[in-house]
Design an enzyme around this catalytic site. Structure first.
Site, PDB file in Angstrom:
ATOM      1  N   SER A 123       0.745  -1.375  -0.005  1.00  0.00           N
ATOM      2  CA  SER A 123      -0.188   0.152  -0.046  1.00  0.00           C
ATOM      3  C   SER A 123       1.081   1.367  -0.033  1.00  0.00           C
ATOM      4  O   SER A 123       0.444   2.370  -0.574  1.00  0.00           O
ATOM      5  CB  SER A 123      -0.838  -0.060   1.123  1.00  0.00           C
ATOM      6  OG  SER A 123      -1.868  -1.136   1.236  1.00  0.00           O
ATOM      7  N   HIS A 180       1.026   4.913   4.484  1.00  0.00           N
ATOM      8  CA  HIS A 180       0.608   5.118   3.365  1.00  0.00           C
ATOM      9  C   HIS A 180       1.088   6.770   2.992  1.00  0.00           C
ATOM     10  O   HIS A 180       1.508   7.012   1.888  1.00  0.00           O
ATOM     11  CB  HIS A 180      -1.100   5.244   3.382  1.00  0.00           C
ATOM     12  CG  HIS A 180      -1.495   3.820   3.355  1.00  0.00           C
ATOM     13  ND1 HIS A 180      -2.732   3.626   3.790  1.00  0.00           N
ATOM     14  CD2 HIS A 180      -0.909   2.629   3.442  1.00  0.00           C
ATOM     15  CE1 HIS A 180      -3.045   2.516   3.958  1.00  0.00           C
ATOM     16  NE2 HIS A 180      -1.920   1.637   3.751  1.00  0.00           N
TER      17      HIS A 180
END
Length: 202
Positions: A123, A180
């Protein structure tokens, strides 16, 4: 589509294709070995924070190729295909791969200092790709939920704000929001560097 094709348009370019294959193989191996109770690869290759005592030097790289479940890997690989294909065709394989890996590794090195965390998944690198797409093609439309068109620059901005909000207020939801954001930060620094040094090697 001509603006995406300086390297020759390919539906599934080399780096994207091999990254998807490697991630799929790693998930399959994790699942089979876990079902047989042989070893938990996510525990060994996932990224542990430094204070847990489980951190190992290879984890800032290997965590990118491990995933928690089928939903996790599906959406990461879908985003890798969706944004990575365009970027690799535009940048070329070498620059794309350097960017992808540095976003993931850089986010991993930052995340290892977030207390009591264990992180798996591509991610962070994928969020770096999202940032790159928004900066490179800011006025291209992305179809939110395949229905609502929104310009890439606003799509990326919205996602970054959501991650920041959830990272602050939903700290223990089991999602690595700050990883992220770290992937996006590393991506931003790389793109700004390349824009300032357009003839750099990568």
């Amino acid at each position: 589509m001509s603006q995406y094709e300086p390297q020759g348009f390919r539906m599934l370019p080399t780096a994207v294709k091999h990254l998807i294959i490697i991630n799929a193989l790693c998930y399959g191996l994790y699942y089979v070995l876990g079902m047989q109770r042989i070893i938990n690869l996510n525990a060994l290759l996932g990224l542990w924070s430094y204070d847990t005592g489980f951190f190992r030097p290879w984890q800032p790289l290997t965590y990118m190729f491990m995933h928690a479940d089928l939903t996790h890997i599906f959406f990461n690989m879908f985003a890798l295909w969706m944004f990575g294909t365009t970027l690799e065709n535009f940048w070329g394989t070498k620059r794309f791969l350097v960017y992808y890996l540095l976003c993931g590794i850089g986010a991993g090195l930052i995340s290892m200092f977030i207390p009591q965390t264990h992180t798996v998944g591509a991610s962070a690198a994928v969020y770096g790709l999202l940032l790159a797409f928004g900066m490179t093609f800011p006025n291209e439309y992305i179809y939110l939920y395949f229905l609502m068109p929104i310009k890439a620059k606003w799509f990326v901005t919205g996602y970054a704000l959501i991650e920041l909000f959830e990272g602050v207020f939903f700290t223990y939801d089991g999602i690595a929001h700050f990883a992220h954001l770290a992937g996006m930060l590393i991506g931003l620094l790389l793109i700004l560097w390349w824009r300032r040094h357009p003839f750099s090697r990568f």
